[in-house]
Design an enzyme around this catalytic site. Structure first.
Site, PDB file in Angstrom:
ATOM      1  N   GLU A   1      36.280  53.460  61.898  1.00  0.00           N
ATOM      2  CA  GLU A   1      36.753  54.831  61.701  1.00  0.00           C
ATOM      3  C   GLU A   1      35.771  55.642  60.849  1.00  0.00           C
ATOM      4  O   GLU A   1      36.136  56.229  59.830  1.00  0.00           O
ATOM      5  CB  GLU A   1      38.160  54.826  61.103  1.00  0.00           C
TER       6      GLU A   1
ATOM      7  N   GLU B   1      53.830  53.495  58.007  1.00  0.00           N
ATOM      8  CA  GLU B   1      53.100  54.551  58.703  1.00  0.00           C
ATOM      9  C   GLU B   1      53.672  54.844  60.090  1.00  0.00           C
ATOM     10  O   GLU B   1      53.914  55.999  60.438  1.00  0.00           O
ATOM     11  CB  GLU B   1      51.620  54.160  58.824  1.00  0.00           C
TER      12      GLU B   1
ATOM     13  N   ASP C   1      46.853  48.357  66.029  1.00  0.00           N
ATOM     14  CA  ASP C   1      47.091  48.913  64.700  1.00  0.00           C
ATOM     15  C   ASP C   1      48.415  48.342  64.202  1.00  0.00           C
ATOM     16  O   ASP C   1      48.690  47.189  64.451  1.00  0.00           O
ATOM     17  CB  ASP C   1      47.118  50.443  64.779  1.00  0.00           C
TER      18      ASP C   1
HETATM   19  O1  GCW Z   1      46.378  52.890  60.917  1.00  0.00           O
HETATM   20  C1  GCW Z   1      45.182  53.471  60.505  1.00  0.00           C
HETATM   21  C2  GCW Z   1      45.541  54.574  59.561  1.00  0.00           C
HETATM   22  C3  GCW Z   1      44.404  54.986  58.648  1.00  0.00           C
HETATM   23  C4  GCW Z   1      43.864  53.735  57.951  1.00  0.00           C
HETATM   24  C5  GCW Z   1      43.387  52.772  59.021  1.00  0.00           C
HETATM   25  C6  GCW Z   1      42.875  51.469  58.450  1.00  0.00           C
HETATM   26  C7  GCW Z   1      42.962  53.440  55.759  1.00  0.00           C
HETATM   27  O2  GCW Z   1      46.008  55.653  60.304  1.00  0.00           O
HETATM   28  O3  GCW Z   1      44.911  55.903  57.729  1.00  0.00           O
HETATM   29  O4  GCW Z   1      42.851  54.027  57.013  1.00  0.00           O
HETATM   30  O5  GCW Z   1      44.467  52.441  59.870  1.00  0.00           O
HETATM   31  O6  GCW Z   1      43.624  50.501  58.470  1.00  0.00           O
HETATM   32  O7  GCW Z   1      41.749  51.406  57.996  1.00  0.00           O
END
Ligand code: GCW
Length: 693
Positions: A300, A407, A379
């Protein structure tokens, strides 16, 4: 920062808790504590203090703490191998003591020279502290009597960690419970009272490690590893140390450049290696028992070794070399995927990414590196298959990463008790070494002989009065720790423990909360994304429905719904081939439309809306039915909660009620948006003619 806080499950009979039967049974022992011999280490003192304060609150009487056994009945504390404590040595055998390890403990009824006592003996002072918390829990939960009491406990996992996603400006990435308790105005807070209280909560459920800053390491946080901020980091480490918790820091892979030392962060460049060695030496000057680095690299848009044509093993090993002389660890995250995907590209599959990146590197990592793998391949969705990377690397340490912060599961505005989800992950049999290669054993280093292993999770706490935004969400933090100690505990047992410690022993309260918690994960799933398809949330915020919010985006998270059908084809023959990252029968199970479990159908297959599920319903009717049922379930909870009004303190009653009402509104919104979307796409009517817009 809000400095008022609720005592969560450490209230010990405060507020509305009635005296439990167990306290009455143990009453005769609880007026005297014999803490002999040792007494010098801060952890030992913590254990004595926790027991003293806990008993004082539970019994209403301050217990006497003495070095020798004067009374006829008492609770004796000791550490195995400590300075010849006869109360302990006479009743614990050498072989038994050896099995406990440092973190284990024994709680048993013992007798000596006409005295009758409850012995709490730790494998070390840390084990003793865990034993004390267990004993206090026992007094509030089971109807256990002192007779026959004989508990021998040791944790399943070596590393039992939490990760804070806290930023130094006081914000928390994906935090739903207020601001950070650690930071304010780009500084570590001066008053660490609340941090200490958090350490108590964590230690009471056996957590032994914490990374205190966000894995997305921004400008100011990059400096946490420098002498400018290390004195403050050391203050925080001191607080956690008294509770047996080791401190870790998330680091920025580009720190050598950003802090002005070098022109590159290339891990094979000697100047960069030397830079990290110097920084690491600095850290250990301030924090002698520093745990190590947590790293989000090439993920990311965070910097990483790819920039220099190097791979993850090169990157992780460079840091590992710097930490090695001190026994420190590198926790290297596997959340690596293409976050700039073209949605028109049907070949790239985010679910494949972690396995594709890391599996070929097996055997290349140093043995103080641990790969930190999210439970799902995408995720932290409400439903995903288990990451196929678990167990796929025989020669590389692995640990599991869960997300306690909600989340994608209602952001602590919706109730969603996650222990049942986590248990499914842990119980998943990867088949990597034949039948019986479960995730729970892999990340304990019991399938492949990993030197380091364990479980970590993104924490859910902030400075809200109740810590977790929703009172009932405290159960996830509590349960997380308990599950790491012993994954054989059932989700119900954990919920019952938490409820009785938090809300007291009233039967109606206990059974209502137990039911709500146990029904909550399937309920959240029912009115949000169906059959494992995931996402369909408002982009960036991840709260509330937006079916196409991510459909034409770069994030690799698509559902491919059209007028005929929905789902992602991840089969070998016609799809992305992801199904074959699993071993043998698991690959076959998911790959075949016939055998793929309903709840994961749309994760693995693209099917028509008229496809008939194993449940006998069509996909479209399943979508309608579950979305109506989810809302009805929340309505039932509200009625049941209302019936508890006279049995709960007004503050917690009102708070949960308010959250449930918000959940109801949100669930209705989800129901109507999802049902309407799929009705309009498919043109197929609900068999029961309910209102769809
Ligand atoms: O699920 C995603 C989140 C991000 C997060 C990322 C990660 C810390 O939306 O906010 O960043 O995962 O796990 O690195």
């Amino acid at each position: 920062m809000n400095s008022n806080y609720d005592l969560a499950w450490l209230r010990y009979g405060g507020a509305s808790v009635e005296r439990s039967a167990a306290i009455q049974l143990f009453e005769g022992y609880l007026s005297n504590i014999v803490a002999a011999g040792e007494g010098s280490s801060p952890l030992f003192r913590t254990a004595v203090q926790e027991l003293t304060e806990g008993l004082a609150k539970l019994t209403g009487k301050q217990p006497a703490v003495e070095p020798n056994a004067a009374a006829d009945r008492f609770v004796a504390l000791g550490t195995i191998g400590g300075a010849g404590n006869p109360l302990l040595n006479d009743s614990v055998e050498g072989a038994e003591a050896a099995r406990l390890g440092e973190e284990g403990y024994i709680i048993r009824k013992a007798a000596r020279e006409g005295k009758d006592y409850i012995l709490i003996a730790g494998g070390s002072d840390k084990g003793l502290l865990y034993g004390v918390f267990h004993f206090l829990r026992l007094l509030q939960t089971a109807g256990q009597s002192p007779d026959g009491l004989n508990l021998v406990e040791a944790p399943k996992y070596q590393l039992r960690m939490v990760n804070q996603w806290d930023n130094m400006d006081g914000s928390i990435e994906r935090g739903y419970a207020g601001q950070s308790i650690f930071y304010q105005d780009s500084k570590i807070v001066s008053d660490l009272t609340r941090v200490r209280e958090y350490a108590r909560l964590l230690a009471s459920v056996g957590i032994n490690g914490i990374a205190i800053n966000n894995v997305n390491v921004h400008e100011v946080e990059t400096k946490l590893i420098t002498p400018e901020l290390l004195p403050d980091v050391a203050r925080v480490a001191d607080v956690f140390r008294e509770y047996g918790i080791r401190l870790y820091l998330s680091v920025n892979f580009a720190a050598p450049i950003e802090l002005g030392g070098t022109s590159t962060a290339d891990p094979l460049e000697p100047a960069v290696q030397e830079w990290w060695k110097q920084r690491t030496a600095d850290i250990y000057r301030y924090v002698a028992d520093f745990g190590g680095f947590l790293v989000k690299a090439d993920s990311e848009n965070r910097p990483g070794p790819f920039t220099y044509g190097r791979d993850h093993a090169d990157g992780a090993n460079m840091l590992a070399e710097a930490l090695e002389p001190y026994g420190g660890l590198v926790l290297w995250r596997c959340f690596v995927y293409d976050c700039h995907q073209d949605w028109r590209d049907r070949k790239t599959d985010r679910a494949r990414a972690a396995y594709d990146h890391f599996k070929p590197l097996d055997g290349r990592f140093k043995d103080n590196v641990i790969l930190q793998i999210k439970n799902g391949p995408m995720d932290f969705q409400v439903r995903e298959p288990v990451s196929p990377l678990f167990g796929a690397m025989k020669q590389t340490n692995q640990m599991l990463e869960f997300q306690i912060t909600q989340e994608y599961t209602g952001q602590q505005r919706h109730v969603c008790y996650l222990i049942p989800q986590w248990k499914e992950v842990l119980e998943f049999d990867t088949l990597c070494e034949g039948e019986g290669s479960k995730v729970k054993d892999i990340v304990a280093g019991q399938v492949h002989p990993y030197k380091h292993s364990g479980i970590t999770a993104v924490s859910s706490i902030g400075d809200d009065y109740n810590w977790t935004g929703h009172y009932l969400a405290q159960s996830n933090l509590y349960g997380y720790g308990r599950l790491l100690w012993n994954p054989e505990l059932s989700a119900e047992e954990i919920a019952e423990e938490w409820t009785s410690m938090t809300f007291g022993v009233n039967q109606d309260v206990a059974s209502t909360i137990l039911d709500i918690l146990m029904e909550s994960w399937p309920t959240y799933e029912s009115y949000t994304s169906p059959l494992g398809v995931g996402w369909m949330v408002v982009p960036h915020y991840h709260y509330g429905p937006d079916v196409d919010g991510y459909e034409y985006s770069k994030w690799g998270t698509y559902h491919f719904a059209d007028r005929d059908g929905i789902g992602v084809d991840r089969t070998l023959a016609t799809g992305t081939g992801y199904s074959h990252q699993y071993v043998g029968a698991n690959a076959a199970l998911y790959d075949s439309l016939e055998s793929c479990p309903d709840e994961l159908l749309l994760f693995f297959h693209h099917v028509p809306y008229t496809y008939v599920l194993k449940s006998g319903k069509t996909v479209i009717q399943h979508i309608y039915d579950t979305h109506f049922a989810g809302v009805e379930q929340v309505e039932k909870w509200i009625a049941r909660w209302d019936a508890l009004e006279s049995k709960l303190d007004p503050q917690r009653f009102a708070h949960v009620k308010e959250r449930l009402l918000e959940q109801l509104e949100s669930a209705k919104h989800w129901r109507d948006v999802i049902n309407t979307y799929f009705y309009r796409k498919s043109g197929i009517k609900d068999q029961h003619n309910r209102v769809i817009y």
